[in-house]
Design a protein around this motif. Sequence first.
Motif, PDB file in Angstrom:
ATOM      1  N   LYS A  41      35.492 -15.440  98.262  1.00  0.00           N
ATOM      2  CA  LYS A  41      35.855 -16.388  97.211  1.00  0.00           C
ATOM      3  C   LYS A  41      35.784 -15.669  95.881  1.00  0.00           C
ATOM      4  O   LYS A  41      34.830 -14.967  95.597  1.00  0.00           O
ATOM      5  CB  LYS A  41      34.913 -17.590  97.207  1.00  0.00           C
ATOM      6  CG  LYS A  41      35.268 -18.616  96.133  1.00  0.00           C
ATOM      7  CD  LYS A  41      34.542 -19.907  96.361  1.00  0.00           C
ATOM      8  CE  LYS A  41      34.783 -20.929  95.300  1.00  0.00           C
ATOM      9  NZ  LYS A  41      36.113 -21.409  95.141  1.00  0.00           N
ATOM     10  N   THR A  94      38.225 -24.841  98.402  1.00  0.00           N
ATOM     11  CA  THR A  94      38.959 -24.471  97.193  1.00  0.00           C
ATOM     12  C   THR A  94      38.404 -25.170  95.960  1.00  0.00           C
ATOM     13  O   THR A  94      38.649 -24.738  94.854  1.00  0.00           O
ATOM     14  CB  THR A  94      40.457 -24.830  97.327  1.00  0.00           C
ATOM     15  OG1 THR A  94      40.553 -26.211  97.634  1.00  0.00           O
ATOM     16  CG2 THR A  94      41.120 -23.999  98.406  1.00  0.00           C
ATOM     17  N   ASP A  96      35.246 -26.361  93.442  1.00  0.00           N
ATOM     18  CA  ASP A  96      34.055 -25.657  92.988  1.00  0.00           C
ATOM     19  C   ASP A  96      32.904 -26.644  92.861  1.00  0.00           C
ATOM     20  O   ASP A  96      32.827 -27.386  91.888  1.00  0.00           O
ATOM     21  CB  ASP A  96      34.344 -24.978  91.650  1.00  0.00           C
ATOM     22  CG  ASP A  96      33.262 -24.012  91.255  1.00  0.00           C
ATOM     23  OD1 ASP A  96      32.091 -24.230  91.647  1.00  0.00           O
ATOM     24  OD2 ASP A  96      33.568 -23.046  90.564  1.00  0.00           O
TER      25      ASP A  96
END
Length: 187
Positions: A41, A94, A96
Amino acid sequence: GIRKLEKITPEHQGVLNFLGKYIKLLLPAGDVWVPPFCTYKEINVGEQMVDIPETKVYTKDNRQATLHLQLQIIVSDAYEYALKLASMGKPGDTTDPVIGAMIGKIKAAVRLYCEGLEKLQSLNEQKEDIVATVMDPSLNNGLTTKLKDEWGVEILSLIIRTVILPEELIAAANAVEIEDMEKASET
């Protein structure tokens, strides 16, 4: 699993996870090989503007307003941020979760401040006071310091973009203003 090539740009750092567990932080170095069974990531370590739409607040007179906030943040410690991200999120997610949790804390701080206001009408005049209270570590129970020390995220600024007052309050204020103008024109 097959190794794959990932590119780490200068404004980012990479977090490498093996089966959901944090392994290491990858610094900007161009292309990096991600080993088999690992997830990767990217973390943006540049300045970011984060919109926080529709924060509902109430005052002591039980009136509700809606605030639109904007945060300017920077990931100041990518290692701490990566650890928090690994403990809160799913490796392939995807969204946060760190930013989401931080937004929740900021909204709560703004709501808490607004609950102390006597009248909703004073909300527009006190935008700077709200921002100062939420941003000052001595006034916000260490929220900004905690986010920086424990999460690796520094809040550079908080902006109250708009204050949306209830329609009935706006109508009442307009009626008073019209009445005052009529009285002034009669004299």
